[in-house]
Enzyme design. Structure first.
Site, short mmCIF file in Angstrom:
data_model
loop_
_atom_site.label_atom_id
_atom_site.label_comp_id
_atom_site.label_asym_id
_atom_site.label_seq_id
_atom_site.Cartn_x
_atom_site.Cartn_y
_atom_site.Cartn_z
CB SER A 1 18.50 11.06 -47.00
OG SER A 1 19.79 11.43 -47.44
CE1 TYR B 1 20.91 12.86 -44.38
CE2 TYR B 1 19.81 14.02 -42.60
CZ TYR B 1 19.90 13.69 -43.93
OH TYR B 1 18.96 14.17 -44.82
P1 NAP Z 1 15.42 21.97 -42.49
O1 NAP Z 1 15.32 23.20 -43.32
O2 NAP Z 1 16.51 21.83 -41.47
O3 NAP Z 1 13.99 21.73 -41.79
C1 NAP Z 1 13.85 20.70 -40.87
C2 NAP Z 1 12.57 20.99 -40.11
O4 NAP Z 1 12.41 20.01 -39.07
C3 NAP Z 1 12.59 22.36 -39.43
O5 NAP Z 1 11.33 22.97 -39.57
C4 NAP Z 1 12.85 22.01 -37.96
O6 NAP Z 1 12.29 22.93 -37.06
C5 NAP Z 1 12.08 20.69 -37.88
N1 NAP Z 1 12.48 19.92 -36.70
C6 NAP Z 1 13.73 19.60 -36.32
N2 NAP Z 1 13.68 18.87 -35.17
C7 NAP Z 1 12.36 18.75 -34.83
C8 NAP Z 1 11.66 18.12 -33.76
N3 NAP Z 1 12.31 17.45 -32.79
N4 NAP Z 1 10.31 18.21 -33.73
C9 NAP Z 1 9.64 18.88 -34.70
N5 NAP Z 1 10.25 19.50 -35.75
C10 NAP Z 1 11.59 19.43 -35.80
O7 NAP Z 1 15.57 20.68 -43.42
P2 NAP Z 1 15.14 20.43 -44.93
O8 NAP Z 1 16.33 20.61 -45.81
O9 NAP Z 1 13.85 21.13 -45.23
O10 NAP Z 1 14.88 18.85 -44.85
C11 NAP Z 1 13.62 18.35 -44.43
C12 NAP Z 1 13.76 16.83 -44.37
O11 NAP Z 1 14.28 16.35 -45.61
C13 NAP Z 1 14.73 16.36 -43.29
O12 NAP Z 1 14.26 15.13 -42.77
C14 NAP Z 1 16.03 16.11 -44.08
O13 NAP Z 1 16.84 15.13 -43.44
C15 NAP Z 1 15.47 15.60 -45.37
N6 NAP Z 1 16.35 15.76 -46.53
C16 NAP Z 1 16.85 16.98 -46.87
C17 NAP Z 1 17.62 17.08 -48.03
C18 NAP Z 1 18.21 18.38 -48.51
O14 NAP Z 1 19.08 18.33 -49.41
N7 NAP Z 1 17.81 19.52 -47.97
C19 NAP Z 1 17.87 15.95 -48.81
C20 NAP Z 1 17.36 14.71 -48.39
C21 NAP Z 1 16.58 14.64 -47.26
P3 NAP Z 1 13.17 24.18 -36.54
O15 NAP Z 1 13.59 24.94 -37.77
O16 NAP Z 1 12.21 24.93 -35.66
O17 NAP Z 1 14.33 23.56 -35.79
C1 GCO Z 2 25.01 16.34 -46.73
C2 GCO Z 2 23.64 16.77 -47.12
C3 GCO Z 2 22.79 15.55 -47.41
C4 GCO Z 2 21.42 16.00 -47.83
C5 GCO Z 2 20.57 14.85 -48.21
C6 GCO Z 2 21.06 14.12 -49.41
O1 GCO Z 2 25.60 16.93 -45.83
O2 GCO Z 2 25.49 15.39 -47.37
O3 GCO Z 2 23.04 17.58 -46.13
O4 GCO Z 2 22.73 14.74 -46.27
O5 GCO Z 2 20.78 16.67 -46.80
O6 GCO Z 2 20.29 14.02 -47.14
O7 GCO Z 2 20.04 13.23 -49.81
#
Ligand code: NAP
Ligand code: GCO
Length: 262
Positions: free
Chosen positions: A146, A159
Site C-alpha cells: 500500500s 493498517y
Molecule cells: P476489499 O474489497 O476489502 O477485498 C479484500 C478481500 O480480502 C475480500 O475478498 C475479503 O473477503 C478478503 N479477506 C479479508 N479477510 C480475509 C481472510 N482472513 N481470509 C481470506 N480472505 C480475506 O479490498 P480491496 O480494496 O480489493 O483491496 C485488496 C488488497 O489491496 C488489500 O490487501 C488492501 O489492503 C490492498 N489495497 C487496497 C487499496 C485500495 O485503495 N482499495 C490500496 C492499496 C492497497 P470478504 O469480502 O469475504 O471479507
Molecule cells: C485509507 C485508504 C488507503 C488505501 C490504500 C492506499 O483509508 O487511507 O483505504 O489505506 O486503501 O491502502 O494505498
C-alpha cells in the site's frame, strides 16, 4: 521456441481475497496472460458468486474457501490445490482489511485483527506455499502492500504498520529465497475505487477531493490499472527483480503536491 516474457500459459496462480475488488482484477489480468486462476476467500458464498462472475467473463477460476490467518486451514487448502490442480507457480497475497480508527480510540483487539490479516496472513501463505516452491526451486510471490507501506495518515495506524511490515517481509523473503529461484515482490496500489475505499470516496467527501487534488493523475485508480503490474511480477520478465515494491499510484508518492493556483 522462445517463451514470451509476459506469457503465463501453463502457470497456476493462487490469489487470496479475489472474489471482488483488486484481487479479482489482478486475477483477471493473470488469466488474460494465460494463467490458471485459483481464488480464495473467507466466504464460501462470495466464492460461489465470484466463480460464476469469472465464468461469465470466460475465466474458469477454481475456488478454495479458507481464512488466510488459519495456518492449519491454509496448509490443508494448499496441499489440496497442489494435489488436485497442480503446482502453485504464483502466489498473490491480496486478502486484507482496514480499520479507520484514531490510535487513542483503537482497541488492541482492532489493532491485532488488522495485523493478523494484513501481515500474519501473508506470512502464513508465503510459508505454506513457499515450502512447495523451494522444493521446485521456482516461484513468484506478490504481496499487495500500500502507499501506507511508505507514508502514514491519521486513523490508519494498524493498517500502515501492517503494510509497512509487509514491505519488509517482502524484502526478507526475497533475501531468503533467492537461492531457490523464488522472486518475492510487492505491488503498492495508490488510492483505488473498491468497496474498501467506498466510505472515503463518496462525491463531496473531503478525502475524495483531497485524493483527486493530491494525485498527479487527478483520479482514483481503477482495479484494472493493477493488471499490468501483476502480470509483470508474475512473469519471466521479472526473473531478476526481487524485493521490489512496484507502486501503482498515479504519481502520488512522487510529488509534494501543488498549490491550488498552480
Ligand atoms: P476489499 O474489497 O476489502 O477485498 C479484500 C478481500 O480480502 C475480500 O475478498 C475479503 O473477503 C478478503 N479477506 C479479508 N479477510 C480475509 C481472510 N482472513 N481470509 C481470506 N480472505 C480475506 O479490498 P480491496 O480494496 O480489493 O483491496 C485488496 C488488497 O489491496 C488489500 O490487501 C488492501 O489492503 C490492498 N489495497 C487496497 C487499496 C485500495 O485503495 N482499495 C490500496 C492499496 C492497497 P470478504 O469480502 O469475504 O471479507
Ligand atoms: C485509507 C485508504 C488507503 C488505501 C490504500 C492506499 O483509508 O487511507 O483505504 O489505506 O486503501 O491502502 O494505498
Amino acid at each position: 521456441m522462445s517463451v514470451s516474457l509476459f506469457d503465463l500459459t501453463g502457470k497456476r496462480a493462487l490469489i487470496t481475497g479475489a472474489t471482488h475488488g483488486l484481487g479479482m482484477s489482478m486475477a483477471t489480468g493473470l488469466a488474460k496472460a494465460g494463467a490458471q486462476i485459483i481464488i480464495n476467500d473467507i466466504s464460501q458464498e462470495k466464492l460461489d458468486n465470484a466463480i460464476a462472475e469469472y465464468k461469465s467473463n470466460g475465466i474458469d477460476a477454481l475456488g478454495y474457501q479458507f481464512d488466510v490467518t488459519d495456518e492449519n486451514a491454509a496448509i490443508d487448502a494448499v496441499s489440496k490445490i497442489e494435489r488436485e490442480v497442480g503446482p502453485i507457480d504464483i502466489l498473490v497475497n491480496n486478502a486484507g482489511i482496514i480499520k479507520r480508527i484514531p490510535v487513542l480510540e483503537m482497541e488492541v483487539a482492532d489493532w491485532e485483527q488488522v495485523i493478523k490479516i494484513d501481515l500474519t496472513g501473508p506470512f502464513i501463505m508465503s510459508k505454506t506455499v513457499g515450502k512447495y516452491m523451494v522444493k521446485r526451486r521456482a516461484g513468484k510471490i506478490i504481496n499487495i502492500c500500500s502507499m501506507m507501506s511508505e507514508v502514514g495518515r491519521a486513523t490508519v495506524s494498524a493498517y500502515a504498520a501492517a503494510k509497512g511490515g509487509l514491505k519488509m517481509l517482502t524484502k526478507n523473503l526475497a533475501t531468503e529465497w533467492a537461492q531457490f529461484n523464488i522472486q518475492v515482490n510487492g505491488i503498492g496500489p495508490g488510492y483505488f475505487a473498491t468497496t474498501q475505499t467506498a466510505p472515503i470516496r463518496v462525491d463531496g467527501h473531503p478525502f475524495n477531493d483531497f485524493i483527486i487534488s493530491r494525485t498527479p493523475a487527478a483520479r482514483w485508480g481503477e482495479p484494472e490499472d493493477l493488471q499490468g503490474a501483476a502480470i509483470f511480477l508474475a512473469a519471466k520478465a521479472s526473473d531478476f527483480v526481487s524485493g521490489h515494491i512496484l507502486y501503482v499510484d498515479g504519481g502520488i508518492l512522487a510529488t509534494l503536491g501543488k498549490a491550488s493556483n498552480e
